[in-house]
Design a protein around this motif. Sequence first.
Motif, PDB file in Angstrom:
ATOM      1  N   ASP A  14      31.329  36.846  46.634  1.00  0.00           N
ATOM      2  CA  ASP A  14      31.559  36.908  48.182  1.00  0.00           C
ATOM      3  C   ASP A  14      29.847  36.816  48.741  1.00  0.00           C
ATOM      4  OD1 ASP A  14      32.741  36.070  50.558  1.00  0.00           O
ATOM      5  OD2 ASP A  14      33.521  38.145  50.945  1.00  0.00           O
ATOM      6  N   ASP A  47      40.091  40.290  41.074  1.00  0.00           N
ATOM      7  CA  ASP A  47      41.104  39.791  41.941  1.00  0.00           C
ATOM      8  C   ASP A  47      39.946  39.725  43.266  1.00  0.00           C
ATOM      9  OD1 ASP A  47      43.684  39.721  43.127  1.00  0.00           O
ATOM     10  OD2 ASP A  47      42.834  41.660  44.336  1.00  0.00           O
ATOM     11  N   HIS A  48      39.028  40.775  43.382  1.00  0.00           N
ATOM     12  CA  HIS A  48      37.988  40.568  44.787  1.00  0.00           C
ATOM     13  C   HIS A  48      37.521  39.125  44.484  1.00  0.00           C
ATOM     14  CE1 HIS A  48      34.008  42.189  46.673  1.00  0.00           C
ATOM     15  NE2 HIS A  48      34.635  41.429  47.330  1.00  0.00           N
ATOM     16  N   THR A  51      40.187  36.327  45.474  1.00  0.00           N
ATOM     17  CA  THR A  51      40.292  36.613  46.811  1.00  0.00           C
ATOM     18  C   THR A  51      39.134  35.966  47.878  1.00  0.00           C
ATOM     19  OG1 THR A  51      41.440  38.422  46.524  1.00  0.00           O
ATOM     20  CG2 THR A  51      40.894  37.922  48.852  1.00  0.00           C
ATOM     21  N   ALA A  52      37.901  36.105  47.352  1.00  0.00           N
ATOM     22  CA  ALA A  52      36.752  35.758  48.131  1.00  0.00           C
ATOM     23  C   ALA A  52      36.731  33.955  47.941  1.00  0.00           C
ATOM     24  CB  ALA A  52      35.372  36.329  47.441  1.00  0.00           C
ATOM     25  N   ARG A  54      39.330  32.216  47.483  1.00  0.00           N
ATOM     26  CA  ARG A  54      40.329  31.483  47.967  1.00  0.00           C
ATOM     27  C   ARG A  54      40.013  31.605  49.704  1.00  0.00           C
ATOM     28  NH1 ARG A  54      43.854  28.149  47.144  1.00  0.00           N
ATOM     29  NH2 ARG A  54      44.393  29.139  44.994  1.00  0.00           N
ATOM     30  N   THR A  55      39.405  32.489  50.288  1.00  0.00           N
ATOM     31  CA  THR A  55      39.045  32.455  51.564  1.00  0.00           C
ATOM     32  C   THR A  55      37.887  31.451  51.941  1.00  0.00           C
ATOM     33  OG1 THR A  55      39.472  35.085  51.692  1.00  0.00           O
ATOM     34  CG2 THR A  55      38.261  33.896  53.455  1.00  0.00           C
ATOM     35  N   HIS A 219      45.513  35.111  36.367  1.00  0.00           N
ATOM     36  CA  HIS A 219      45.477  35.403  38.021  1.00  0.00           C
ATOM     37  C   HIS A 219      46.398  34.385  38.361  1.00  0.00           C
ATOM     38  CE1 HIS A 219      44.604  36.507  42.139  1.00  0.00           C
ATOM     39  NE2 HIS A 219      43.859  37.424  41.570  1.00  0.00           N
ATOM     40  N   ASP A 221      46.554  33.474  41.453  1.00  0.00           N
ATOM     41  CA  ASP A 221      45.848  32.602  42.527  1.00  0.00           C
ATOM     42  C   ASP A 221      45.048  31.537  42.059  1.00  0.00           C
ATOM     43  OD1 ASP A 221      46.130  31.804  45.191  1.00  0.00           O
ATOM     44  OD2 ASP A 221      44.523  33.112  45.944  1.00  0.00           O
TER      45      ASP A 221
END
Length: 493
Positions: A14, A47-48, A51-52, A54-55, A219, A221
């Motif tokens: 991120d 996971d972090h 998530t970054a 995906r955002t 994962h 996602d």
Amino acid sequence: MTTGDLPVVGAFVDGLRITTRDTLVSLDPSTGLPCARVSRCGPAEVDHAVTAARTAYEGVWRRTTAAERASACRAVAAILHAHRRELAELECLDTGKPIGQAYTDADVAARYFAYYAGTVEALFGQTLLNHPDLLAYTLPEPHGVCGHIIPWNYPMQITARTLAPALAAGNTCVLKPAEDACLTPVRIVELAHEAGLPPGVLNVVPGTGAQAGAALAAHPDIDHLAFTGSRATGQAVMIAAARTIVPVTLELGGKSPHLVFPDYDPASAVPLIVASITEHAGQNCSAGSRVLVHRDVHAQLSAAVARAFTALRIGPGTTDPDLGPLISARQRATVLGHIDAGRTCARLVTGGRVPDAPQLRGGFFVEPTLFDDVPPDAAIARREIFGPVLCMTAFDSAAEAVALANATTYGLSAGVWTRDVGLAHALARELRVSQVFVNNYSAAGGVELPFGGYRQSGFGREKGFAALLEYTRVKAVAIRVDGDLFLPGGSSG
């Protein structure tokens, strides 16, 4: 310097560098000594990163134009080129490869981003004229968040070849480099961020395969997985992808042959035959690890290759030798095990030992090794050794040469050495590989040449325009057009 004094290479997630409490120690293969500590990421860091990614995908990247992504890739190419010396020195330190080869890898890494900057704007859909009352067309769209798991042999090149097309096609990425060679992948992602990529578009999570790699592959996602490495690990990645039902690109190694015919001067083929098995100490998925040679020139070629092997300079990567070390003590033990097995079934012409020069002690070196009269069913003729070991076998006809070439479970590359153009074209059709080089051999080919596996070498294509297609999926749109509007008596709206 103690291990605790070594610099720590963190993950990059991120847009920020992060470090973990646990670290891995990276060794310099030329000396066997520690050279860095690397953050040991696990499921939480993965996971972090996902998530970054995906955002960033939903918030920014999926709405960019091809022109904007092309501009971003050009900026990454420029910054990688500007840092080529730093990257080459890191690659040489981390993998042991000769510094000249490391500079080539740095240049090729930059070229991947430049190439996809120049091709992504040529990625078009199609208009389908399948019905007079329908306007139908296709849209190539990115998958979304892509996971990339790469090996230790060409970390710079493979980082770029897998990230550049994915990024250009509109995906965001999470990269898991091999624990034995993390330094340049992390630095490339940092530099890409410095070049202006939005936070979260590219992320890198170093760690072990059992922790970070398994967490990324499984994962829920992740929308697409790309893996380069061993067949066993590739099978594990496929199983994980099956559980989440995501597409996978796999490149799982090879046992690539040279086919040498009597109408071609064997001496002219020797330099590239030797280079194809000694580049980065033979640790190359498409290394030319087998030589199939016509019996009429067999003895001549065997003697010429043996002379070339004995003339090679072996040394630490920083001295730019012809042959550097293997990546680790574990890999050297694996290669030596294959050599010991080869002694029982084939004729050892030269090499086969650990060099005893004082300046090489501590490093993971193996002499370039030539086996001749190798039975086609021998393990060394069928299994990927991933070291500087060349197996030679004679043939009597083109049909026999093709049968021998295809007699493995792998299929990546092949070299054909002949002046007979018709024969060359015929062989290109018959060889079950993704790349055929005639009177040349470029391991894994150039940036523009599609590359991938047949059979147990994997599936999907990297490099070239084909990689852009690999990182997209096709959506069909069909709009009904009411032709009655334009007929006499139709509605005028």
